[in-house]
Write a protein that holds these residues in place. Structure first.
Motif, PDB file in Angstrom:
ATOM      1  N   LEU A 452      22.694  20.294 -20.526  1.00 16.99           N
ATOM      2  CA  LEU A 452      22.503  19.929 -19.718  1.00 16.99           C
ATOM      3  C   LEU A 452      22.591  20.435 -18.170  1.00 16.99           C
ATOM      4  O   LEU A 452      23.326  21.085 -17.380  1.00 16.99           O
ATOM      5  N   SER A 453      24.622  20.153 -18.857  1.00 15.49           N
ATOM      6  CA  SER A 453      25.506  20.785 -18.016  1.00 15.49           C
ATOM      7  C   SER A 453      25.739  21.936 -17.227  1.00 15.49           C
ATOM      8  O   SER A 453      25.793  22.318 -16.078  1.00 15.49           O
ATOM      9  N   ARG A 454      24.997  22.899 -18.120  1.00 20.27           N
ATOM     10  CA  ARG A 454      25.518  24.495 -18.027  1.00 20.27           C
ATOM     11  C   ARG A 454      24.160  24.874 -17.469  1.00 20.27           C
ATOM     12  O   ARG A 454      24.428  25.741 -16.551  1.00 20.27           O
ATOM     13  N   LEU A 455      22.944  24.245 -17.551  1.00 24.45           N
ATOM     14  CA  LEU A 455      21.670  24.742 -17.153  1.00 24.45           C
ATOM     15  C   LEU A 455      21.949  23.863 -15.407  1.00 24.45           C
ATOM     16  O   LEU A 455      21.065  24.989 -14.820  1.00 24.45           O
ATOM     17  N   GLY A 456      22.614  23.042 -14.985  1.00 21.30           N
ATOM     18  CA  GLY A 456      23.088  22.787 -13.808  1.00 21.30           C
ATOM     19  C   GLY A 456      21.775  21.586 -13.522  1.00 21.30           C
ATOM     20  O   GLY A 456      21.031  21.211 -13.994  1.00 21.30           O
ATOM     21  N   ASP A 457      21.229  21.795 -11.577  1.00 23.26           N
ATOM     22  CA  ASP A 457      20.930  21.269 -11.144  1.00 23.26           C
ATOM     23  C   ASP A 457      19.762  21.798 -10.038  1.00 23.26           C
ATOM     24  O   ASP A 457      19.324  21.873  -9.171  1.00 23.26           O
ATOM     25  N   GLN A 458      19.865  23.374 -10.527  1.00 25.44           N
ATOM     26  CA  GLN A 458      18.760  23.952 -10.100  1.00 25.44           C
ATOM     27  C   GLN A 458      17.831  23.953  -9.826  1.00 25.44           C
ATOM     28  O   GLN A 458      16.848  24.405  -9.819  1.00 25.44           O
ATOM     29  N   TRP A 459      16.888  23.979 -11.379  1.00 27.53           N
ATOM     30  CA  TRP A 459      15.702  23.836 -12.100  1.00 27.53           C
ATOM     31  C   TRP A 459      15.475  22.204 -12.194  1.00 27.53           C
ATOM     32  O   TRP A 459      15.676  21.709 -13.174  1.00 27.53           O
ATOM     33  N   ASN A 460      14.467  21.810 -11.895  1.00 28.59           N
ATOM     34  CA  ASN A 460      13.888  20.607 -12.921  1.00 28.59           C
ATOM     35  C   ASN A 460      13.335  20.454 -14.181  1.00 28.59           C
ATOM     36  O   ASN A 460      12.468  21.455 -13.963  1.00 28.59           O
ATOM     37  N   ILE A 461      13.888  19.550 -15.040  1.00 29.60           N
ATOM     38  CA  ILE A 461      13.351  19.634 -16.469  1.00 29.60           C
ATOM     39  C   ILE A 461      12.131  19.017 -15.858  1.00 29.60           C
ATOM     40  O   ILE A 461      12.042  17.449 -15.581  1.00 29.60           O
ATOM     41  N   SER A 462      10.332  19.451 -16.253  1.00 26.79           N
ATOM     42  CA  SER A 462       9.275  18.573 -16.447  1.00 26.79           C
ATOM     43  C   SER A 462       8.509  18.076 -17.560  1.00 26.79           C
ATOM     44  O   SER A 462       7.157  17.594 -17.621  1.00 26.79           O
ATOM     45  N   LEU A 463      10.015  18.722 -18.609  1.00 26.74           N
ATOM     46  CA  LEU A 463       9.247  18.004 -20.389  1.00 26.74           C
ATOM     47  C   LEU A 463      10.020  18.501 -21.190  1.00 26.74           C
ATOM     48  O   LEU A 463      11.171  19.108 -20.851  1.00 26.74           O
ATOM     49  N   PHE A 464      10.484  17.123 -21.868  1.00 25.83           N
ATOM     50  CA  PHE A 464      11.392  17.513 -23.268  1.00 25.83           C
ATOM     51  C   PHE A 464      10.719  17.683 -24.303  1.00 25.83           C
ATOM     52  O   PHE A 464      10.517  15.878 -24.491  1.00 25.83           O
ATOM     53  N   HIS A 465      10.907  17.541 -25.630  1.00 24.09           N
ATOM     54  CA  HIS A 465      10.272  17.034 -26.887  1.00 24.09           C
ATOM     55  C   HIS A 465      11.055  17.468 -28.179  1.00 24.09           C
ATOM     56  O   HIS A 465      11.445  19.077 -27.913  1.00 24.09           O
ATOM     57  N   TYR A 466      11.652  17.069 -28.826  1.00 20.93           N
ATOM     58  CA  TYR A 466      12.416  16.948 -29.295  1.00 20.93           C
ATOM     59  C   TYR A 466      12.832  16.362 -30.573  1.00 20.93           C
ATOM     60  O   TYR A 466      11.961  15.485 -30.796  1.00 20.93           O
ATOM     61  N   ARG A 467      13.174  17.515 -32.344  1.00 25.12           N
ATOM     62  CA  ARG A 467      12.231  16.798 -33.625  1.00 25.12           C
ATOM     63  C   ARG A 467      13.382  17.197 -34.292  1.00 25.12           C
ATOM     64  O   ARG A 467      13.471  18.581 -34.001  1.00 25.12           O
ATOM     65  N   ASN A 468      13.613  16.527 -35.343  1.00 27.68           N
ATOM     66  CA  ASN A 468      14.528  16.915 -36.371  1.00 27.68           C
ATOM     67  C   ASN A 468      14.409  16.875 -37.685  1.00 27.68           C
ATOM     68  O   ASN A 468      13.177  16.375 -37.707  1.00 27.68           O
ATOM     69  N   HIS A 469      14.654  18.004 -38.179  1.00 31.44           N
ATOM     70  CA  HIS A 469      13.630  17.917 -39.447  1.00 31.44           C
ATOM     71  C   HIS A 469      14.920  18.216 -41.052  1.00 31.44           C
ATOM     72  O   HIS A 469      15.197  19.174 -41.518  1.00 31.44           O
TER      73      HIS A 469
END
Length: 517
Positions: A452-469
């Motif tokens: 998130l820090s390196r992505l910065g604030d330039q683009w809005n995150i509209s979806l996020f899904h994480y799964r651990n395997h």
């Protein structure tokens, strides 16, 4: 030229037969069982044998090569100690070999290594050094420690004594089964096992076909065979982490190009089905890399239509994280084509679900995911149980389409299987410029914050899904609002972050279930 090649082949066969016959492995290794597999044999129409390297003390063949390499060190080298970089089975093999010989051992492992493997190395008396987030980081640090402390570096596969140690697996197969064997299926990562097995078998039983088996997303030997030289894969899949190698070893490829008859690749779902086959056959659970040989037999038999042959799969290891079993169980049905995942559009009106079930016929529904989207059609994510494999799946698709349904087969869609089936109903009306990315995050504290820090604030995150395997990397699905003019900049930033990523904005499952309404 042909004569020179023939002489080189003959020299290699003689050299490695001598090395393998003289290999010292049985101070640490057992002569692992060669078991019949009656259920698989009946299903495949061939006699299937399983060489059970999962039965070794560290649940892997790797201790053979490690011990054979370490036992040949001089007294001075032994006093200084040994070192290796590994997050898996090689680490445990080196640790056990060093323990038996009373030699100090340092094992450098990435910080993302599951704790169970770190604990296993330490329980064998080795010093586990955690460094970096990936194998390359650990290997670089191991080289630094090796030079600073005067240690002997024990490579995982690219070494003649390592190869000879692994080749003792082939010597045992011949001793345990003196009758004809048509083909041996060998898991391939860096190539130590297949190099040793192929060299020995072609020396003593040249009629036996040697078939390497790799995951389709980690196929460094297949790529090298095709190119006629070693190549480095830009990325490797991590599901079968025991064989997740970008480039086959130099000496390993020199042997493989002479003595390996064929290399085939299998998909993740086929590996999961092979793990289940092993459990049903022997009540044992191999790791994904360890099940490659079984998956290879199943694919090869179907491809070539062979019957009444004797086929041997090397079950190379069983160091599977318990957390991964859920994922394996989910995917095993798909791997044997006993389930189909479909996106079906049905009318948004009362009775549509009942009519759909009637039109589906006598097939059990394994899951049905749906949420209201609009007043016209409803996109449903449905799992259908099958008894007749891929032929029956084709019949189901044809029947539904003949009944007027729009159907998309998602059975081979990785995004659908890992993410979408858990997110149905997430369509976002009015959302503009959304782009979808599949990203592999390292399983360590701070990975998300770093992203998130390196992505910065330039683009809005509209979806996020994480799964651990239960692996060293987590699978993440990310939606970003990226205007067309900024897409090149967006790709540049994702590259700089350094996590493996793939764009999935045109994925059909995403368009049906998650995309903008």
């Amino acid at each position: 030229m042909a004569g020179r090649t023939a002489r080189e082949r003959a020299r290699l066969l003689h050299d490695y037969r001598v090395r393998i016959d003289n290999a010292r492995v049985y101070d640490v290794a057992i002569r692992s069982p060669l078991d019949e597999a009656p259920r698989l044999s009946a299903r495949m129409g061939n006699r299937v044998l399983l060489k059970r390297e999962d039965a070794q003390a560290v649940y892997s063949f790797k201790l053979r090569g490690a011990y054979n390499r370490i036992v040949r060190l001089s007294d001075a080298e032994r006093r200084r100690g040994v070192i290796c970089a590994s997050a898996g089975n090689h680490a445990q093999g080196v640790a056990l070999a060093a323990q038996r010989l009373g030699i100090p051992a340092w094992i450098v492992m990435p910080r993302t290594t599951p704790q169970i493997k770190v604990d296993s190395v330490r329980s064998l008396g080795a010093r586990a050094v955690l460094h970096g987030d990936a194998y390359d980081d650990a290997a670089e640090h191991a080289a630094e420690l090796c030079a600073a402390k005067g240690l002997s570096y024990i490579p995982p596969y690219d070494d003649p004594e390592i190869i000879a140690g692994q080749g003792t697996v082939a010597r045992e197969i011949i001793a345990q089964h003196p009758d004809p064997i048509d083909a041996v299926f060998v898991p391939v990562g860096g190539g130590g096992l297949i190099a040793g097995v192929a060299a020995y078998l072609k020396a003593v039983r040249p009629e036996v076909r040697i078939i390497g088996v790799e995951p389709s997303d980690s196929n460094c030997l297949a790529a090298a065979m095709k190119a006629g030289r070693r190549v480095s894969l830009p990325q490797v899949g991590l599901f079968a982490d025991g064989v997740a190698v970008r480039q086959i070893g130099k000496e390993n490829f020199r042997l493989a190009r002479h003595f390996v008859d064929e290399v085939i690749t299998v998909e993740t779902d086929e590996i999961c089905a092979a793990i289940r086959d092993m459990f049903n056959e022997k009540r044992a659970v191999p790791e994904p890399a360890g099940a490659l040989g079984i998956a290879g037999i199943k694919r090869w038999v179907v491809q070539h239509g062979v019957r009444d042959q004797t086929l041997c799969a090397i079950v190379s290891g069983a160091n599977v994280n318990f957390d991964r079993l859920r994922h394996i169980a989910e995917r095993a049905e798909l791997g044997d084509a006993n389930e189909a995942l479909l996106a079906v559009t049905i009318p948004e009106r009362p009775g549509s679900f009942r009519r759909f079930c009637r039109d589906l016929g006598r097939h059990n529904i394994s899951e049905f995911n749906y949420r209201y989207a609009d007043a016209q059609g409803a996109h449903v994510f449905v799992g259908v149980k099958l008894a007749g494999g891929r032929d029956e799946a084709a019949q189901v698709l044809e029947g539904l389409r003949a009944s007027g349904y729009a159907v998309v087969d998602l059975s081979g869609d990785e995004i659908a299987k890992v993410h979408i089936r858990y997110m149905v109903g997430g369509r976002a009306p009015g959302l503009s410029d959304e782009r979808l990315f599949r990203i592999e995050f390292p399983e360590r504290p701070g990975a998300l914050l770093n992203f998130l820090s390196r992505l910065g604030d330039q683009w809005n995150i509209s979806l996020f899904h994480y799964r651990n395997h239960g692996a060293a990397h987590g699978r993440v699905l990310v939606g970003l609002q990226v205007p067309r003019r900024e897409r090149a900049e967006n790709r540049r930033v994702l590259d700089e972050i350094g996590y493996p990523w793939w764009e999935e904005s045109e994925n059909p499952g995403y368009e049906l279930f998650l995309g903008t309404a």
